[in-house]
Design a protein around this motif. Structure first.
Motif, PDB file in Angstrom:
ATOM      1  N   TRP A  73      34.464  40.701  42.776  1.00 58.24           N
ATOM      2  CA  TRP A  73      35.680  40.792  43.693  1.00 58.24           C
ATOM      3  C   TRP A  73      36.758  40.149  42.851  1.00 58.24           C
ATOM      4  O   TRP A  73      37.870  40.323  42.775  1.00 58.24           O
ATOM      5  CB  TRP A  73      35.452  40.148  45.018  1.00 58.24           C
ATOM      6  CG  TRP A  73      36.597  39.988  45.624  1.00 58.24           C
ATOM      7  CD1 TRP A  73      37.542  38.862  46.207  1.00 58.24           C
ATOM      8  CD2 TRP A  73      37.594  40.936  46.429  1.00 58.24           C
ATOM      9  NE1 TRP A  73      38.389  39.012  46.927  1.00 58.24           N
ATOM     10  CE2 TRP A  73      38.773  40.453  47.190  1.00 58.24           C
ATOM     11  CE3 TRP A  73      37.514  42.261  46.405  1.00 58.24           C
ATOM     12  CZ2 TRP A  73      39.537  41.076  47.881  1.00 58.24           C
ATOM     13  CZ3 TRP A  73      38.681  43.188  47.061  1.00 58.24           C
ATOM     14  CH2 TRP A  73      39.544  42.513  47.711  1.00 58.24           C
ATOM     15  N   LYS A  74      36.372  38.913  42.282  1.00 52.79           N
ATOM     16  CA  LYS A  74      37.268  38.095  41.378  1.00 52.79           C
ATOM     17  C   LYS A  74      38.030  38.801  40.243  1.00 52.79           C
ATOM     18  O   LYS A  74      39.193  38.585  40.040  1.00 52.79           O
ATOM     19  CB  LYS A  74      36.848  36.774  40.850  1.00 52.79           C
ATOM     20  CG  LYS A  74      36.390  35.802  42.030  1.00 52.79           C
ATOM     21  CD  LYS A  74      35.882  34.659  41.399  1.00 52.79           C
ATOM     22  CE  LYS A  74      35.662  33.551  42.459  1.00 52.79           C
ATOM     23  NZ  LYS A  74      35.299  32.332  42.021  1.00 52.79           N
ATOM     24  N   LYS A  75      37.283  39.907  39.636  1.00 55.38           N
ATOM     25  CA  LYS A  75      37.488  40.701  38.550  1.00 55.38           C
ATOM     26  C   LYS A  75      38.393  41.876  38.896  1.00 55.38           C
ATOM     27  O   LYS A  75      38.865  42.557  38.044  1.00 55.38           O
ATOM     28  CB  LYS A  75      36.390  40.855  37.638  1.00 55.38           C
ATOM     29  CG  LYS A  75      35.789  39.660  36.935  1.00 55.38           C
ATOM     30  CD  LYS A  75      34.472  39.991  36.268  1.00 55.38           C
ATOM     31  CE  LYS A  75      34.109  38.766  35.601  1.00 55.38           C
ATOM     32  NZ  LYS A  75      32.866  38.934  35.061  1.00 55.38           N
ATOM     33  N   ASP A 111      41.276  44.024  39.781  1.00 56.10           N
ATOM     34  CA  ASP A 111      42.725  43.909  39.698  1.00 56.10           C
ATOM     35  C   ASP A 111      43.257  45.121  40.651  1.00 56.10           C
ATOM     36  O   ASP A 111      43.374  45.975  40.044  1.00 56.10           O
ATOM     37  CB  ASP A 111      43.315  44.050  38.370  1.00 56.10           C
ATOM     38  CG  ASP A 111      44.546  43.922  38.218  1.00 56.10           C
ATOM     39  OD1 ASP A 111      45.285  43.444  39.157  1.00 56.10           O
ATOM     40  OD2 ASP A 111      45.122  44.224  36.998  1.00 56.10           O
ATOM     41  N   SER A 138      49.276  43.339  43.045  1.00 53.34           N
ATOM     42  CA  SER A 138      49.890  42.890  44.431  1.00 53.34           C
ATOM     43  C   SER A 138      50.454  43.916  45.048  1.00 53.34           C
ATOM     44  O   SER A 138      50.439  44.018  46.268  1.00 53.34           O
ATOM     45  CB  SER A 138      50.555  41.569  44.167  1.00 53.34           C
ATOM     46  OG  SER A 138      51.757  41.919  43.392  1.00 53.34           O
ATOM     47  N   LEU A 153      47.428  46.293  46.580  1.00 57.25           N
ATOM     48  CA  LEU A 153      46.866  45.566  47.610  1.00 57.25           C
ATOM     49  C   LEU A 153      47.806  45.385  48.847  1.00 57.25           C
ATOM     50  O   LEU A 153      47.180  45.649  50.019  1.00 57.25           O
ATOM     51  CB  LEU A 153      46.357  44.220  47.190  1.00 57.25           C
ATOM     52  CG  LEU A 153      45.725  43.214  48.167  1.00 57.25           C
ATOM     53  CD1 LEU A 153      44.551  43.952  48.621  1.00 57.25           C
ATOM     54  CD2 LEU A 153      45.361  41.685  47.557  1.00 57.25           C
ATOM     55  N   ALA A 213      41.263  40.603  51.940  1.00 54.17           N
ATOM     56  CA  ALA A 213      42.369  40.806  51.155  1.00 54.17           C
ATOM     57  C   ALA A 213      43.442  39.839  51.251  1.00 54.17           C
ATOM     58  O   ALA A 213      44.146  39.924  50.271  1.00 54.17           O
ATOM     59  CB  ALA A 213      42.538  42.394  51.801  1.00 54.17           C
ATOM     60  N   VAL A 251      43.363  36.648  51.105  1.00 58.94           N
ATOM     61  CA  VAL A 251      43.186  35.844  50.121  1.00 58.94           C
ATOM     62  C   VAL A 251      43.915  36.271  48.612  1.00 58.94           C
ATOM     63  O   VAL A 251      44.337  35.448  48.158  1.00 58.94           O
ATOM     64  CB  VAL A 251      41.495  35.400  49.786  1.00 58.94           C
ATOM     65  CG1 VAL A 251      41.201  34.610  48.820  1.00 58.94           C
ATOM     66  CG2 VAL A 251      40.934  34.940  51.271  1.00 58.94           C
ATOM     67  N   LYS A 252      43.666  37.364  48.279  1.00 61.51           N
ATOM     68  CA  LYS A 252      44.196  37.995  46.993  1.00 61.51           C
ATOM     69  C   LYS A 252      45.741  38.016  47.375  1.00 61.51           C
ATOM     70  O   LYS A 252      46.327  38.256  46.430  1.00 61.51           O
ATOM     71  CB  LYS A 252      43.708  39.466  46.782  1.00 61.51           C
ATOM     72  CG  LYS A 252      42.185  39.356  46.199  1.00 61.51           C
ATOM     73  CD  LYS A 252      42.281  38.673  45.103  1.00 61.51           C
ATOM     74  CE  LYS A 252      41.577  39.429  44.007  1.00 61.51           C
ATOM     75  NZ  LYS A 252      41.092  38.769  42.799  1.00 61.51           N
ATOM     76  N   ARG A 304      47.389  35.754  48.619  1.00 58.59           N
ATOM     77  CA  ARG A 304      47.742  34.353  48.368  1.00 58.59           C
ATOM     78  C   ARG A 304      48.890  33.827  49.603  1.00 58.59           C
ATOM     79  O   ARG A 304      49.888  33.255  49.122  1.00 58.59           O
ATOM     80  CB  ARG A 304      48.360  34.065  46.959  1.00 58.59           C
ATOM     81  CG  ARG A 304      47.253  34.224  45.932  1.00 58.59           C
ATOM     82  CD  ARG A 304      47.692  33.939  44.804  1.00 58.59           C
ATOM     83  NE  ARG A 304      46.716  34.068  43.537  1.00 58.59           N
ATOM     84  CZ  ARG A 304      46.228  35.138  43.039  1.00 58.59           C
ATOM     85  NH1 ARG A 304      46.873  36.216  43.279  1.00 58.59           N
ATOM     86  NH2 ARG A 304      45.488  35.060  42.140  1.00 58.59           N
ATOM     87  N   SER A 347      46.675  34.586  56.307  1.00 58.70           N
ATOM     88  CA  SER A 347      45.048  34.508  56.385  1.00 58.70           C
ATOM     89  C   SER A 347      44.356  33.514  57.808  1.00 58.70           C
ATOM     90  O   SER A 347      43.674  33.990  58.465  1.00 58.70           O
ATOM     91  CB  SER A 347      44.236  33.668  55.474  1.00 58.70           C
ATOM     92  OG  SER A 347      44.513  34.221  54.108  1.00 58.70           O
TER      93      SER A 347
END
Length: 175
Positions: free
Chosen positions: A11-13, A15, A18, A21, A138, A140-141, A143, A148
């Motif tokens: 998940w961190k990787k 891309d 923004s 998403l 989602a 979280v990504k 930001r 959240s």
């Protein structure tokens, strides 16, 4: 997906970018928002059809919770500088419509009607909980901690409503 064997993506990787998403997030927020609007318009009538007084109270409490959830979702739209869209909501509203039809088939059998109400409301709450969980991840990504938090509050309320319905069903069945 065209991934090479043995090469996983975490998940961190991933891309998503923004913009992509945000489009995904808003589209799915639209779906759950539309379903909740549909639900809040139907639940008061359903409360009137419930025989068991605890179930009536739980349905009316759920209406209040859904109204709070809608208000939080409207705050999320505002935070994202987005408008509610009339996107496709046939899946969740279809489930809601199916539920109301199945409940209506129990005319003259109040106990079975109440069990149908509980059965379908449990299913709907489960879908809402899953939707809020995915949107929380989602977010979280995106930001944005405020988004959240608003989603967490909606998830917690849906979970509490589901737990209440579970308790009512066990009380109802054991009486």
């Amino acid at each position: 997906m065209s991934q090479k064997p043995g090469k996983s993506r975490s998940w961190k990787k991933i891309d998503l970018g923004s913009d992509r998403l945000k489009v995904f997030f808003i589209k799915h927020l639209d779906r759950i928002y539309g379903a909740k609007l549909h639900l809040v318009s139907k639940l008061p009538k359903l409360a009137g059809e419930a025989e068991f007084s605890d179930l009536k109270s739980a349905i009316l409490e759920t209406v209040q919770d859904v109204e709070k959830q809608l208000a939080r979702m409207e705050m999320i739209y505002s935070l994202l500088d987005a408008e509610v869209s009339d996107g496709s909501i046939h899946g969740v509203t279809g489930l809601i419509q199916d539920a109301f039809e199945a409940i209506g088939e129990q005319t003259g059998e109040p106990e079975l009607r109440d069990l149908s109400i509980i059965f379908y409301l449990q299913n709907i709450e489960s879908i809402e909980m899953a939707s809020f969980q995915i949107l929380q991840m989602a977010a979280v990504k995106l930001r944005n901690k405020h988004i959240s938090q608003l989603l967490k509050e909606n998830y917690d309320e849906a979970k509490a409503d589901r737990t209440l319905l579970l308790l009512i069903s066990s009380k109802y069945i054991s009486n």
